[in-house]
Design a protein around this motif. Structure first.
Motif, PDB file in Angstrom:
ATOM      1  N   LEU A   1       4.296  -7.224  -3.223  1.00 29.94           N
ATOM      2  CA  LEU A   1       4.046  -8.046  -4.408  1.00 29.94           C
ATOM      3  C   LEU A   1       4.429  -7.308  -5.687  1.00 29.94           C
ATOM      4  O   LEU A   1       4.427  -6.081  -5.733  1.00 29.94           O
ATOM      5  N   THR A   2       4.737  -8.072  -6.730  1.00 26.36           N
ATOM      6  CA  THR A   2       4.993  -7.477  -8.037  1.00 26.36           C
ATOM      7  C   THR A   2       3.663  -7.160  -8.711  1.00 26.36           C
ATOM      8  O   THR A   2       2.598  -7.634  -8.293  1.00 26.36           O
TER       9      THR A   2
ATOM     10  N   ALA B   1      -9.164 -20.218  -3.161  1.00 24.39           N
ATOM     11  CA  ALA B   1      -8.532 -19.369  -4.171  1.00 24.39           C
ATOM     12  C   ALA B   1      -7.239 -18.759  -3.642  1.00 24.39           C
ATOM     13  O   ALA B   1      -6.249 -18.625  -4.383  1.00 24.39           O
ATOM     14  N   PHE B   2      -7.233 -18.401  -2.360  1.00 25.85           N
ATOM     15  CA  PHE B   2      -6.031 -17.835  -1.760  1.00 25.85           C
ATOM     16  C   PHE B   2      -4.901 -18.864  -1.719  1.00 25.85           C
ATOM     17  O   PHE B   2      -3.754 -18.565  -2.072  1.00 25.85           O
ATOM     18  N   LEU B   3      -5.215 -20.092  -1.322  1.00 29.56           N
ATOM     19  CA  LEU B   3      -4.199 -21.142  -1.273  1.00 29.56           C
ATOM     20  C   LEU B   3      -3.700 -21.485  -2.674  1.00 29.56           C
ATOM     21  O   LEU B   3      -2.499 -21.753  -2.870  1.00 29.56           O
ATOM     22  N   ASP B   4      -4.594 -21.461  -3.669  1.00 31.70           N
ATOM     23  CA  ASP B   4      -4.180 -21.685  -5.055  1.00 31.70           C
ATOM     24  C   ASP B   4      -3.224 -20.581  -5.513  1.00 31.70           C
ATOM     25  O   ASP B   4      -2.250 -20.841  -6.237  1.00 31.70           O
ATOM     26  N   PHE B   5      -3.505 -19.340  -5.089  1.00 27.54           N
ATOM     27  CA  PHE B   5      -2.616 -18.225  -5.429  1.00 27.54           C
ATOM     28  C   PHE B   5      -1.218 -18.455  -4.872  1.00 27.54           C
ATOM     29  O   PHE B   5      -0.216 -18.228  -5.564  1.00 27.54           O
ATOM     30  N   LEU B   6      -1.134 -18.919  -3.620  1.00 33.56           N
ATOM     31  CA  LEU B   6       0.170 -19.174  -3.013  1.00 33.56           C
ATOM     32  C   LEU B   6       0.896 -20.323  -3.719  1.00 33.56           C
ATOM     33  O   LEU B   6       2.116 -20.282  -3.883  1.00 33.56           O
ATOM     34  N   GLN B   7       0.147 -21.337  -4.139  1.00 30.46           N
ATOM     35  CA  GLN B   7       0.750 -22.446  -4.870  1.00 30.46           C
ATOM     36  C   GLN B   7       1.335 -21.977  -6.196  1.00 30.46           C
ATOM     37  O   GLN B   7       2.392 -22.453  -6.638  1.00 30.46           O
ATOM     38  N   ALA B   8       0.657 -21.051  -6.831  1.00 34.17           N
ATOM     39  CA  ALA B   8       1.097 -20.565  -8.135  1.00 34.17           C
ATOM     40  C   ALA B   8       2.157 -19.474  -8.037  1.00 34.17           C
ATOM     41  O   ALA B   8       2.854 -19.191  -9.023  1.00 34.17           O
ATOM     42  N   ASN B   9       2.261 -18.846  -6.883  1.00 35.11           N
ATOM     43  CA  ASN B   9       3.199 -17.730  -6.692  1.00 35.11           C
ATOM     44  C   ASN B   9       4.016 -17.972  -5.416  1.00 35.11           C
ATOM     45  O   ASN B   9       3.703 -17.425  -4.353  1.00 35.11           O
ATOM     46  N   HIS B  10       5.039 -18.800  -5.532  1.00 40.26           N
ATOM     47  CA  HIS B  10       5.798 -19.198  -4.346  1.00 40.26           C
ATOM     48  C   HIS B  10       6.458 -18.012  -3.640  1.00 40.26           C
ATOM     49  O   HIS B  10       6.598 -18.019  -2.417  1.00 40.26           O
ATOM     50  N   ARG B  11       6.845 -16.999  -4.398  1.00 36.34           N
ATOM     51  CA  ARG B  11       7.474 -15.835  -3.772  1.00 36.34           C
ATOM     52  C   ARG B  11       6.522 -15.136  -2.809  1.00 36.34           C
ATOM     53  O   ARG B  11       6.947 -14.578  -1.789  1.00 36.34           O
ATOM     54  N   ALA B  12       5.221 -15.181  -3.120  1.00 42.43           N
ATOM     55  CA  ALA B  12       4.233 -14.544  -2.254  1.00 42.43           C
ATOM     56  C   ALA B  12       4.189 -15.216  -0.877  1.00 42.43           C
ATOM     57  O   ALA B  12       3.897 -14.565   0.129  1.00 42.43           O
TER      58      ALA B  12
ATOM     59  N   LEU C   1       5.562 -14.741   5.036  1.00 50.02           N
ATOM     60  CA  LEU C   1       6.425 -15.069   6.170  1.00 50.02           C
ATOM     61  C   LEU C   1       7.107 -13.815   6.707  1.00 50.02           C
ATOM     62  O   LEU C   1       7.187 -13.612   7.932  1.00 50.02           O
ATOM     63  N   ARG C   2       7.614 -12.975   5.810  1.00 53.13           N
ATOM     64  CA  ARG C   2       8.260 -11.738   6.255  1.00 53.13           C
ATOM     65  C   ARG C   2       7.269 -10.824   6.951  1.00 53.13           C
ATOM     66  O   ARG C   2       7.577 -10.202   7.976  1.00 53.13           O
ATOM     67  N   THR C   3       6.056 -10.743   6.391  1.00 51.80           N
ATOM     68  CA  THR C   3       5.023  -9.893   6.993  1.00 51.80           C
ATOM     69  C   THR C   3       4.646 -10.393   8.381  1.00 51.80           C
ATOM     70  O   THR C   3       4.530  -9.607   9.336  1.00 51.80           O
ATOM     71  N   LEU C   4       4.470 -11.702   8.522  1.00 49.79           N
ATOM     72  CA  LEU C   4       4.120 -12.273   9.817  1.00 49.79           C
ATOM     73  C   LEU C   4       5.244 -12.069  10.839  1.00 49.79           C
ATOM     74  O   LEU C   4       4.979 -11.771  12.010  1.00 49.79           O
ATOM     75  N   CYS C   5       6.482 -12.201  10.397  1.00 52.27           N
ATOM     76  CA  CYS C   5       7.617 -11.972  11.298  1.00 52.27           C
ATOM     77  C   CYS C   5       7.605 -10.537  11.812  1.00 52.27           C
ATOM     78  O   CYS C   5       7.844 -10.292  13.006  1.00 52.27           O
ATOM     79  N   ARG C   6       7.313  -9.581  10.925  1.00 55.51           N
ATOM     80  CA  ARG C   6       7.253  -8.185  11.347  1.00 55.51           C
ATOM     81  C   ARG C   6       6.131  -7.970  12.359  1.00 55.51           C
ATOM     82  O   ARG C   6       6.316  -7.283  13.372  1.00 55.51           O
ATOM     83  N   LEU C   7       4.973  -8.581  12.120  1.00 57.41           N
ATOM     84  CA  LEU C   7       3.840  -8.424  13.035  1.00 57.41           C
ATOM     85  C   LEU C   7       4.135  -9.069  14.386  1.00 57.41           C
ATOM     86  O   LEU C   7       3.765  -8.537  15.442  1.00 57.41           O
TER      87      LEU C   7
END
Length: 241
Positions: free
Chosen positions: A13-14, A107-118, A123-129
């Motif tokens: 994350l930035t 709050a977590f879902l709201d964060f994702l809505q506001a920060n699409h890059r996150a 997705l990248r993290t889940l792919c690695r796991l």
């Protein structure tokens, strides 16, 4: 905040995204053994590790547990249950004193809505796991217990290792694994009995590649352990050396 694990959610994350995430949650601390979430329960929160390491595990039918993964600073805990609205697929417990940013599911879902890059970061993290999980399933069929133990020790040394200097040496000559795992936990991680893991560790000690003590493990030859994970006949190789 301690050093984040490379490739972890928070590490990707930035600074602006991290500030936004922190503003939507609250810091929480856990003692060793305290649960962050429990298998089978509905999701109510998502946690991001700031300090400390945790283990994800699942209980088996006739008692005991299977260790699924170890996560360190920067990891996201409980995100899948929050996203798909299914119960937690594993229990997560602190292996040591741990500090998190904890957000409600909303709050977590709201964060994702506001920060699409996150969302892409997740997705990248889940792919690695998922790739890591696939590799571990392959290990079960490809290697014997000694090979699987060697593979996990390589992972632990790379992720949680610090230089170690023997009292008789002038310079660091090994890697001390700082994660406090018991032999039972290591055995459940590699899918073997405690006795089989104890025998595997004894074999690796006999070759001078590792040293073990009470809740302490030092790797003296990381490349030798890596070599064992690249051979499909590790048992034969060790027997002949």
């Amino acid at each position: 905040m301690t050093k984040l694990e490379p490739g972890s959610f928070l590490a990707e994350l930035t600074a602006v995204e991290i500030d936004d995430l922190a503003a939507r949650g609250r810091e929480r601390s856990y003692k060793r053994g305290e649960l962050l979430c429990r298998e089978g329960e509905a999701s109510t929160a998502v946690a991001v590790l700031l300090e400390g390491r945790v283990k994800a595990y699942s209980f088996i039918k006739h008692g005991g547990e299977v260790l699924l993964a170890v996560r360190g600073p920067g990891a996201l805990i409980g995100e899948m249950a929050a996203i798909d609205e299914k119960p937690h697929s594993a229990t997560v417990a602190a292996l040591e004193p741990t500090r998190t940013i904890t957000l409600t599911r909303a709050a977590f879902l709201d964060f994702l809505q506001a920060n699409h890059r996150a969302s892409v970061v997740i997705l990248r993290t889940l792919c690695r796991l998922w790739r890591e999980a696939d590799s571990q399933r392959v290990e079960l069929g490809k290697f014997d217990t000694t090979g699987r133990v060697a593979a996990r020790l390589v992972e632990l040394a790379e992720r949680f290792g610090v230089p170690y200097k023997d009292p008789t040496a002038k310079t660091p000559n090994g890697i001390r694994i700082t994660l406090n795992l018991s032999q039972e936990e290591l055995a459940s991680w590699v899918g073997a009995s405690r006795e089989a893991v104890s025998k595997a560790l004894s074999t690796l000690r006999r070759h001078g590649w590792i040293q073990t003590g009470r809740r302490q493990l030092i790797v003296y030859d990381l490349q030798a352990l890596r070599n064992q994970t690249q051979s499909e006949n590790i048992g034969i190789y060790l027997a002949d050396t």
